[in-house]
Design an enzyme around this catalytic site. Sequence first.
Site, short mmCIF file in Angstrom:
data_model
loop_
_atom_site.label_atom_id
_atom_site.label_comp_id
_atom_site.label_asym_id
_atom_site.label_seq_id
_atom_site.Cartn_x
_atom_site.Cartn_y
_atom_site.Cartn_z
N GLU A 1 0.89 -1.31 -0.03
CA GLU A 1 -0.25 -0.01 0.07
C GLU A 1 0.82 1.38 0.07
OE1 GLU A 1 -3.15 -0.46 -0.83
OE2 GLU A 1 -4.47 -0.35 1.01
N THR B 1 -6.37 7.07 -4.32
CA THR B 1 -5.83 7.38 -2.98
C THR B 1 -4.77 8.28 -2.74
OG1 THR B 1 -6.78 5.06 -2.33
CG2 THR B 1 -5.23 6.15 -0.86
#
Length: 311
Positions: free
Chosen positions: A133, A186
């Site tokens: 991530e 994101t």
Amino acid sequence: MTDEWIKVSAPATTSNIGPGYDVFGLALKEPHDIIEARRTDSPGVTISGITGNGSGSIPLDSAKNSAAIAAEAVLERCGAEFGIELRITKGIRPGSGIGSSGASAAGGAFAANILCDGKLTKQETVLCAAHAEDVTSGGLHADNVAPCILGGFTVIRSYEPFEVISIDPPADLGVVLALPDVTVYTADSRKVVPREVPIRDLTYQVGNASALVYAMVTGDLGLIGRSVKDIIVEPARTHLVPLLKQAEDTAMSHGALTSFLGGSGPCVITFYNKKTHDGGIIAAAIADLYDKNGIGCETWITECGEGCRRI
Ligand code: HSE
């Protein structure tokens, strides 16, 4: 273990959940990604196929793909002398706010750990997925990968040293996902989050965050509704999601406990009491709002779920 394919289901997750930016996460029953993996003689991780929802925008390059980066981190941590081939079927489209990259990262790490004979603990597997991530989503955050691997409601108590706790959410907690047809990445959504906050806002968030954990543990749905409050992160992101406030208001006017921005957006998440309300009515009302404004909106009526599992 031979070179047979194994298959893992990795669920969507909702993160932040009001006051818990990068801290709270919840595993959902639907939708989910499927990650298939098998050992190869040559070292490293390769991806031989990505299909499904939004797969066209996902890199096949192992250095840029979250499932591959997470699987590679597991191989390294285990000191494995073999490689891994992955096939990914996306059920969660990228840029949705319900942990698309997180599901692929968690599924990749979880599958790789099975191929490494389960050498890593679940917490170590979460860390490998969180590393992916960090590389692909513009910052280290484990609030999607933790619930994706552990299931239920998770709290990242600390990143350094890493500690995550896991709580069974109340069985009556229903979840409606409304995903408007816009994409929010994101990495972009994290750039608009304030770097500093006034102490009074911090006090407000900590109070609500603490109450939310207590409400999850005790199954107090009313308190869950009152505690999902965020005066810091969601307000900074509202402009990224068309009709966000109207969608939340629509859910509330149909009896929701609370309605809020899912993760980095654009998914609108609604919690409701399954015993007393119909998630289908809430979902239809939000979809209708978007439809009337010329924006498509996919909905799911779901609930809290378990973490990654072999299928
Ligand atoms: N906590 C992360 C964020 C989740 O809000 O940026 C990303 O889905």
